[in-house]
Design an enzyme around this catalytic site. Structure first.
Site, short mmCIF file in Angstrom:
data_model
loop_
_atom_site.label_atom_id
_atom_site.label_comp_id
_atom_site.label_asym_id
_atom_site.label_seq_id
_atom_site.Cartn_x
_atom_site.Cartn_y
_atom_site.Cartn_z
CD GLU A 35 69.10 39.95 -60.51
OE1 GLU A 35 68.25 40.30 -59.49
OE2 GLU A 35 69.84 40.73 -60.96
CE LYS A 96 74.99 46.16 -60.06
NZ LYS A 96 74.75 47.19 -60.85
CB VAL A 116 73.59 38.38 -64.46
CG1 VAL A 116 74.00 37.38 -65.31
CG2 VAL A 116 72.37 38.79 -64.56
CG ASP A 148 79.70 50.68 -67.06
OD1 ASP A 148 79.94 49.44 -66.78
OD2 ASP A 148 79.15 51.51 -66.56
CB SER A 150 77.88 44.21 -67.42
OG SER A 150 77.39 43.41 -66.45
CB ALA A 151 81.10 42.02 -64.15
CG ASP A 152 75.90 40.57 -65.84
OD1 ASP A 152 76.28 40.67 -64.76
OD2 ASP A 152 74.73 40.94 -66.04
CE LYS A 169 68.93 44.64 -65.94
NZ LYS A 169 69.95 43.72 -65.81
#
Ligand code: PSU
Ligand code: MN
Length: 322
Positions: A35, A96, A116, A148, A150-152, A169
């Site tokens: 990334e 981003k 990512v 919330d 992540s779109a990951d 993370k």
């Protein structure tokens, strides 16, 4: 004029390859996608540039070719040379770009650092089956209030790319992240570890569903997963070196303050991840920067080794059922 209004198929014509990556793919040599969103928003210049170059070197030393993904002037770049890395490293205003921002950035001829999730979209389009990142996104701890996630994680349900990482993370919720992945049917494998790693810390305190100690066997799992028709991303997880890991109690202490600061400053959405990472780094007085460096390099090395095993496994099954 043709009056059919067909939605176009995914178009590799949008890709611009770095020469080294093009040759590696052409010759069937192992490639590791990376990334670029952390370059402008992470470490200060020139540490961010040096780090990116060191990650590339670690992938090469492990026998694979690094292919850092970015959006550049309305095109998808696969493989960033030093000049391009320098451009991203010196410009904190490079945005981003997550999967949701992909189309708008391309259509407006924009540029951006891919997360990512958006890097996986590009990796699959480019025919690269391995992606590496130290810490994936996941379910945020305030998700019950903010939603919330992540779109990951969502992208793992769509990309036939194996992801090598050291877990999610540290500021995320590891148990909820694993629950989400289980619901989505994403295989999570601990390579020589029993616990889901926590990026800067060795363990998140939550077990991984499957442990395997041999990379070729993990490659066989990924290929079997895809041959069965699954169109998702197996995760290969491996922790930071024991001696470099930060005790989770220290991360938690830093995080308590950082989260309060973020809330007071009204930081939400895509800004929260870079904000918290920076706040943890400041609170632990640079100790995280050594840990960060360690886990970025060890993940890149492992991904290079895994890409080699996966290439062998894919070659064995090439043609079968295709
Ligand atoms: N590291 C940074 N800044 C970032 C990221 C990492 O210093 O923006 C990116 C990663 O690419 C990861 C994404 O995919 O943050 C996750 O962010 P979110 O929780 O907003 O999905
Ligand atoms: Mn988010």
């Amino acid at each position: 004029m043709n009056t059919t209004r067909t939605v176009p198929a995914a178009d590799p014509g949008l890709l611009d390859f770095d020469e080294e990556v093009r040759e590696a793919l052409h010759e069937g040599r192992p490639v590791v996608a990376l990334e670029s969103s952390a370059i402008p928003s992470g470490l200060p210049y020139p540490a961010n540039l040096d780090m990116a170059l060191d990650i590339d070197a670690a992938v090469r030393a492990a026998g694979a070719t690094p292919a850092r993904i970015a959006l550049l002037d309305g095109r998808i770049r696969v493989g960033m040379d030093k000049e391009l890395l320098e451009r991203f490293a010196t410009d904190p205003s490079v945005p981003k770009v997550s999967t949701r921002d992909f189309g708008i950035t391309l259509a407006r001829r924009g540029s951006g650092g891919t997360t990512v999730s958006s890097s996986l979209v590009a990796a699959e389009l480019a025919g690269i089956p391995v992606f590496a990142v130290a810490g994936i996104g996941g379910v945020h701890r305030d998700a019950p209030d903010t939603f919330d996630i992540s779109a990951d994680l969502v992208q793992f349900t769509r990309s036939r790319v194996a992801v090598v990482c050291a877990g999610a993370k540290s500021m995320l919720h590891p148990a909820w992240t694993l629950e989400w992945l289980e619901t989505a049917g994403i295989p999570v494998i601990g390579y020589r570890c029993d616990d889901f790693p926590a990026y800067l810390s060795v363990s998140s305190g939550v077990r991984v569903p499957h442990r395997l100690d041999d990379l070729r066997e993990i490659a066989a799992v990924a290929v079997a997963h895809w041959r069965a028709g699954n169109t998702t991303s197996p995760l290969v997880t491996h922790p930071i070196h024991e001696q470099d890991g930060i005790p989770s109690a220290d991360i938690e202490a830093a995080l308590a303050d950082a989260t309060a600061q973020a809330r007071a400053a009204g930081v939400t959405g895509p800004a929260i991840t870079p904000y918290l990472l920076k706040a943890i780094a400041q609170a632990t007085q640079g100790r995280t920067s050594a840990a960060n460096r360690s886990v970025l390099l060890s993940t890149a090395t492992l991904a290079g080794e895994f890409a080699t095993q996966l290439a062998l496994e894919l070659a064995e099954h090439a043609g079968a059922g295709a």
